[in-house]
Design an enzyme around this catalytic site. Sequence first.
Site, PDB file in Angstrom:
ATOM      1  N   SER A 107     -34.958   5.637 -28.356  1.00  0.00           N
ATOM      2  CA  SER A 107     -34.204   5.525 -27.095  1.00  0.00           C
ATOM      3  C   SER A 107     -33.670   6.888 -26.682  1.00  0.00           C
ATOM      4  O   SER A 107     -33.449   7.761 -27.508  1.00  0.00           O
ATOM      5  CB  SER A 107     -33.016   4.580 -27.273  1.00  0.00           C
ATOM      6  OG  SER A 107     -33.432   3.363 -27.821  1.00  0.00           O
TER       7      SER A 107
HETATM    8  N1  SAH Z   1     -33.312   2.586 -32.898  1.00  0.00           N
HETATM    9  C1  SAH Z   1     -34.648   3.072 -32.886  1.00  0.00           C
HETATM   10  C2  SAH Z   1     -35.400   2.601 -31.672  1.00  0.00           C
HETATM   11  C3  SAH Z   1     -36.650   1.915 -32.074  1.00  0.00           C
HETATM   12  S1  SAH Z   1     -37.499   1.047 -30.817  1.00  0.00           S
HETATM   13  C4  SAH Z   1     -34.703   4.584 -33.060  1.00  0.00           C
HETATM   14  O1  SAH Z   1     -33.644   5.225 -33.089  1.00  0.00           O
HETATM   15  O2  SAH Z   1     -35.800   5.111 -33.212  1.00  0.00           O
HETATM   16  C5  SAH Z   1     -37.195  -0.621 -31.271  1.00  0.00           C
HETATM   17  C6  SAH Z   1     -37.730  -1.050 -32.584  1.00  0.00           C
HETATM   18  O3  SAH Z   1     -37.461  -2.443 -32.710  1.00  0.00           O
HETATM   19  C7  SAH Z   1     -39.243  -0.912 -32.770  1.00  0.00           C
HETATM   20  O4  SAH Z   1     -39.492  -0.084 -33.862  1.00  0.00           O
HETATM   21  C8  SAH Z   1     -39.717  -2.336 -33.019  1.00  0.00           C
HETATM   22  O5  SAH Z   1     -40.759  -2.440 -33.962  1.00  0.00           O
HETATM   23  C9  SAH Z   1     -38.446  -2.981 -33.538  1.00  0.00           C
HETATM   24  N2  SAH Z   1     -38.405  -4.442 -33.471  1.00  0.00           N
HETATM   25  C10 SAH Z   1     -38.818  -5.280 -32.478  1.00  0.00           C
HETATM   26  N3  SAH Z   1     -38.594  -6.565 -32.822  1.00  0.00           N
HETATM   27  C11 SAH Z   1     -38.026  -6.549 -34.066  1.00  0.00           C
HETATM   28  C12 SAH Z   1     -37.575  -7.549 -34.963  1.00  0.00           C
HETATM   29  N4  SAH Z   1     -37.664  -8.851 -34.689  1.00  0.00           N
HETATM   30  N5  SAH Z   1     -37.052  -7.163 -36.138  1.00  0.00           N
HETATM   31  C13 SAH Z   1     -36.940  -5.859 -36.460  1.00  0.00           C
HETATM   32  N6  SAH Z   1     -37.360  -4.864 -35.671  1.00  0.00           N
HETATM   33  C14 SAH Z   1     -37.892  -5.186 -34.469  1.00  0.00           C
END
Ligand code: SAH
Length: 262
Positions: A107
């Site tokens: 993000s």
């Molecule tokens: N906070 C992260 C942003 C990652 S994007 C950072 O700082 O990089 C969002 C993430 O949520 C993705 O990696 C995706 O795989 C994950 N995601 C989506 N659904 C999910 C679920 N049910 N459980 C765990 N992770 C999930």
Amino acid sequence: MNQPKRPSFPARLGPPSAQNAVRPVVRPAGNAAPRSAAPMPAPRGVGLDSAAVRSRMVQRLAASGISSAAVLQAMGSVERHLFVDTALVNQAYEDTSLPIGLAQTISKPSVVARMIELLLGAEGARGGLGRVLEIGTGCGYQAAVLGRVAREVYSIERLRGLHEKARNNLRPLRLTNVHLIFGDGMVGYAQGAPYAGIIAAAGGDAVPAAWCDQLAVGGRLVAPMVQSNGQQILLVIDKTPYGFNETVLEAVNFVPLKSGIA
Ligand code: SAH
């Protein structure tokens, strides 16, 4: 473990625009290198030093309305360039989301700061959160920032490749209060509950019941959520002794929340 080796920041040279900002390195007299000498080390200093670039990012965050000192300090201390791929290092402190592999994104800093400020809520003033659950570890950047404002952070990721990437990214930082879990965050993580805060980095179309169950009374959940009109908004849910209070905030644009692991 098969990540490309990261350059030390500043990366060995940014795009032409960044290079143009570099002042020529003035060598002391008598130290002039012959033309055939080895390449000069990458220049450091204003414009390229990661701490200086980060502090400008923090200034922009403050100017855009982030007021929590704890959040600004945390954003200033976590080196975002260590969490993005080598080719993107020169964009690490711009206010932009960036790809982290497997079709997911880190993000943008303003959104990370905004969500963590919301998560802290009034508690921010009282100096930090207790246990926090993050759904969607991704590359681990937000987990590291959370680790600066919360006592314990449990961060869960459903994609094994990203869970491992985050592990590799966080290992050198030795954040003993940040715990990474590989699993489906739709069911939360009961072992760490109850949580003072739950923060989701992926947007679903309903708040999973497990999240509400695992939130402590007095705790707060911050998550992107798709509304019935298809628009994704930021949702804040406070768990009070009398029930849940929901607040719908601005439109956002997160990757989808998915169930199961992969
Ligand atoms: N906070 C992260 C942003 C990652 S994007 C950072 O700082 O990089 C969002 C993430 O949520 C993705 O990696 C995706 O795989 C994950 N995601 C989506 N659904 C999910 C679920 N049910 N459980 C765990 N992770 C999930």
